[in-house]
Design a protein around this motif. Structure first.
Motif, PDB file in Angstrom:
ATOM      1  N   ARG A  57      28.042 -44.050  45.229  1.00 26.63           N
ATOM      2  CA  ARG A  57      27.494 -43.183  46.271  1.00 26.63           C
ATOM      3  C   ARG A  57      26.217 -43.794  46.838  1.00 26.63           C
ATOM      4  N   ALA A  58      26.160 -43.977  48.153  1.00 20.94           N
ATOM      5  CA  ALA A  58      24.943 -44.533  48.775  1.00 20.94           C
ATOM      6  C   ALA A  58      24.927 -44.226  50.267  1.00 20.94           C
ATOM      7  N   ASP A  59      23.722 -44.068  50.807  1.00 23.72           N
ATOM      8  CA  ASP A  59      23.585 -43.963  52.261  1.00 23.72           C
ATOM      9  C   ASP A  59      24.078 -45.272  52.881  1.00 23.72           C
ATOM     10  N   PHE A  60      24.713 -45.167  54.044  1.00 24.31           N
ATOM     11  CA  PHE A  60      25.265 -46.374  54.668  1.00 24.31           C
ATOM     12  C   PHE A  60      24.210 -47.461  54.832  1.00 24.31           C
ATOM     13  N   VAL A  61      23.011 -47.081  55.302  1.00 20.36           N
ATOM     14  CA  VAL A  61      21.985 -48.100  55.575  1.00 20.36           C
ATOM     15  C   VAL A  61      21.461 -48.764  54.295  1.00 20.36           C
ATOM     16  N   ASP A  62      21.730 -48.157  53.165  1.00 22.96           N
ATOM     17  CA  ASP A  62      21.262 -48.734  51.900  1.00 22.96           C
ATOM     18  C   ASP A  62      22.323 -49.567  51.179  1.00 22.96           C
ATOM     19  N   ILE A  63      23.509 -49.648  51.727  1.00 24.07           N
ATOM     20  CA  ILE A  63      24.568 -50.411  51.036  1.00 24.07           C
ATOM     21  C   ILE A  63      24.253 -51.902  51.156  1.00 24.07           C
ATOM     22  N   SER A  64      24.084 -52.548  50.012  1.00 22.63           N
ATOM     23  CA  SER A  64      23.832 -53.993  50.029  1.00 22.63           C
ATOM     24  C   SER A  64      25.157 -54.708  50.266  1.00 22.63           C
ATOM     25  N   TYR A  65      25.052 -55.949  50.727  1.00 27.62           N
ATOM     26  CA  TYR A  65      26.277 -56.733  50.944  1.00 27.62           C
ATOM     27  C   TYR A  65      26.979 -56.971  49.606  1.00 27.62           C
ATOM     28  N   GLU A  66      26.189 -57.117  48.528  1.00 21.56           N
ATOM     29  CA  GLU A  66      26.770 -57.299  47.188  1.00 21.56           C
ATOM     30  C   GLU A  66      27.622 -56.090  46.809  1.00 21.56           C
ATOM     31  N   GLN A  67      27.063 -54.891  47.032  1.00 25.38           N
ATOM     32  CA  GLN A  67      27.812 -53.668  46.706  1.00 25.38           C
ATOM     33  C   GLN A  67      29.089 -53.587  47.544  1.00 25.38           C
ATOM     34  N   TRP A  68      28.945 -53.840  48.855  1.00 26.21           N
ATOM     35  CA  TRP A  68      30.108 -53.789  49.762  1.00 26.21           C
ATOM     36  C   TRP A  68      31.226 -54.704  49.222  1.00 26.21           C
ATOM     37  N   LYS A  69      30.847 -55.940  48.871  1.00 26.30           N
ATOM     38  CA  LYS A  69      31.856 -56.909  48.429  1.00 26.30           C
ATOM     39  C   LYS A  69      32.489 -56.493  47.105  1.00 26.30           C
ATOM     40  N   LYS A  70      31.684 -55.919  46.216  1.00 29.70           N
ATOM     41  CA  LYS A  70      32.209 -55.493  44.905  1.00 29.70           C
ATOM     42  C   LYS A  70      33.269 -54.394  45.069  1.00 29.70           C
ATOM     43  N   VAL A  71      32.940 -53.410  45.911  1.00 26.39           N
ATOM     44  CA  VAL A  71      33.875 -52.291  46.117  1.00 26.39           C
ATOM     45  C   VAL A  71      35.160 -52.778  46.778  1.00 26.39           C
ATOM     46  N   ILE A  72      35.034 -53.606  47.802  1.00 24.89           N
ATOM     47  CA  ILE A  72      36.233 -54.128  48.484  1.00 24.89           C
ATOM     48  C   ILE A  72      37.030 -55.017  47.532  1.00 24.89           C
ATOM     49  N   ASP A  73      36.314 -55.779  46.710  1.00 29.38           N
ATOM     50  CA  ASP A  73      36.980 -56.718  45.808  1.00 29.38           C
ATOM     51  C   ASP A  73      37.875 -55.989  44.801  1.00 29.38           C
ATOM     52  N   ILE A  74      37.363 -54.928  44.220  1.00 30.73           N
ATOM     53  CA  ILE A  74      38.171 -54.201  43.226  1.00 30.73           C
ATOM     54  C   ILE A  74      39.180 -53.291  43.921  1.00 30.73           C
ATOM     55  N   ASN A  75      38.714 -52.481  44.874  1.00 32.90           N
ATOM     56  CA  ASN A  75      39.575 -51.419  45.428  1.00 32.90           C
ATOM     57  C   ASN A  75      40.634 -51.928  46.397  1.00 32.90           C
ATOM     58  N   LEU A  76      40.368 -53.031  47.089  1.00 27.97           N
ATOM     59  CA  LEU A  76      41.362 -53.522  48.052  1.00 27.97           C
ATOM     60  C   LEU A  76      41.947 -54.870  47.613  1.00 27.97           C
ATOM     61  N   ASN A  77      41.077 -55.834  47.314  1.00 25.63           N
ATOM     62  CA  ASN A  77      41.604 -57.135  46.897  1.00 25.63           C
ATOM     63  C   ASN A  77      42.369 -57.015  45.587  1.00 25.63           C
ATOM     64  N   GLY A  78      41.875 -56.178  44.671  1.00 27.44           N
ATOM     65  CA  GLY A  78      42.574 -55.962  43.395  1.00 27.44           C
ATOM     66  C   GLY A  78      43.947 -55.342  43.614  1.00 27.44           C
ATOM     67  N   MET A  79      44.029 -54.392  44.538  1.00 26.53           N
ATOM     68  CA  MET A  79      45.326 -53.777  44.862  1.00 26.53           C
ATOM     69  C   MET A  79      46.279 -54.830  45.415  1.00 26.53           C
ATOM     70  N   PHE A  80      45.756 -55.695  46.291  1.00 29.70           N
ATOM     71  CA  PHE A  80      46.587 -56.777  46.859  1.00 29.70           C
ATOM     72  C   PHE A  80      47.117 -57.677  45.750  1.00 29.70           C
ATOM     73  N   LEU A  81      46.230 -58.118  44.845  1.00 33.08           N
ATOM     74  CA  LEU A  81      46.654 -59.055  43.803  1.00 33.08           C
ATOM     75  C   LEU A  81      47.738 -58.442  42.920  1.00 33.08           C
ATOM     76  N   CYS A  82      47.526 -57.180  42.514  1.00 35.07           N
ATOM     77  CA  CYS A  82      48.507 -56.521  41.638  1.00 35.07           C
ATOM     78  C   CYS A  82      49.821 -56.277  42.382  1.00 35.07           C
ATOM     79  N   ALA A  83      49.716 -55.844  43.624  1.00 35.14           N
ATOM     80  CA  ALA A  83      50.926 -55.540  44.400  1.00 35.14           C
ATOM     81  C   ALA A  83      51.720 -56.818  44.663  1.00 35.14           C
ATOM     82  N   ARG A  84      51.027 -57.908  44.966  1.00 37.90           N
ATOM     83  CA  ARG A  84      51.748 -59.161  45.232  1.00 37.90           C
ATOM     84  C   ARG A  84      52.449 -59.669  43.975  1.00 37.90           C
TER      85      ARG A  84
END
Ligand code: NAI
Length: 243
Positions: A89-116
């Motif tokens: 949970r974070a305000d949009f303006v406070d989201i660091s690029y590190e946090q953004w990448k971590k969330v996308i990496d697990i929630n989307l890239n991880g789904m891609f890897l498992c699904a493929r």
């Protein structure tokens, strides 16, 4: 609980199965007589879950966002429940690029890897079902979870695009839960916040994790054999309209 005889003996791999929705789903499939494999990166929790659930067939400690872990975790597989995810949970303006990448990496890239990985095996064996946990956060905007919402919207179109390519051999669907009472949810919401959220849900409560697990069992069963490419909401009416 409905019985789906055809799930007995099926090899079902559930990611994020050491807690919350994943654990409840694994338990529902085990009760159907399926051979359930747990994948989670929390070793301690995974070991405890295996000790407490002797009917689970096995487990693998690994990170869904690491390609080599995913390749090692997958053996023969009939049903994938790709569920592991995180939220911060974070305000949009406070989201660091590190946090953004971590969330996308697990929630989307991880789904891609498992699904493929599952899709490669299932197309070769000419059968299988791939199911993923998206969210109502992927269907409407929600404050404080921009990175999470973007990742879940991605999961919905990953699902639909895969379904087109893999039909008619492999079915691919995602589930969009609303609020579910899991450790993830309890970590971010106080009792007062939970009560306020419940007021705004037509069904006046959070979902129980097992309710999501039961939907997954239906979607994996032959009763759902005409359902593919669908994003199915289970949200107590949360996104039905203004309430
Ligand atoms: P949870 O935090 O209770 O359980 C998530 C499990 O996934 C944990 O055991 C964790 O160790 C594991 N995990 C996280 N990242 C991982 C990784 N990279 N590799 C392997 N394992 C990993 O969370 P919950 O609530 O059960 O969430 C499960 C899924 O449901 C997530 O994808 C979440 O986004 C989604 N969801 C949850 C809702 C809720 O209200 N709780 C609502 C809608 C969707």
């Amino acid at each position: 609980m409905a019985r789906y005889e055809e799930l007995a003996g099926k090899r079902v791999l559930v990611t994020g199965a050491a807690s919350g929705i994943g654990l409840a789903t694994a338990q529902v499939f085990a009760r159907q007589g399926a051979r359930v494999f747990v994948v989670d990166y929390n070793q301690k929790a995974a070991e405890q879950v295996m000790a407490e659930n002797p009917d689970f067939a096995g487990y693998y400690v690994g990170d869904v966002s690491k390609e080599e872990d995913v390749q090692s975790a997958f053996k023969k597989i009939d049903v994938l429940i790709s569920n592991a995810g995180i939220s911060i949970r974070a305000d949009f303006v406070d989201i660091s690029y590190e946090q953004w990448k971590k969330v996308i990496d697990i929630n989307l890239n991880g789904m891609f890897l498992c699904a493929r990985e599952a899709a490669r095996r299932m197309t070769a064996q000419k059968s299988g079902v791939i199911l993923m946990t998206a969210s109502t956060n992927g269907t409407e905007g929600h404050r404080w979870y921009t990175d999470y919402n973007a990742s879940k919207a991605g999961v919905i179109l990953l699902t639909k695009s895969m379904a087109l390519e893999l039909a008619p051999v492999v079915r691919v669907n995602c589930v969009c839960p609303g609020y579910v009472l899991t450790p993830m949810q309890k970590a971010e919401y106080t009792e007062e916040m939970l009560a306020k959220v419940n007021e705004g849900i037509p069904m006046k409560r959070h979902a129980e994790p097992e309710e999501i697990g039961k939907l997954y069992a239906f979607l994996a069963s032959d009763d759902a054999k005409y359902i593919t490419g669908a994003d199915i909401r289970i949200d107590g009416g949360e996104t039905a309209g203004l309430y």
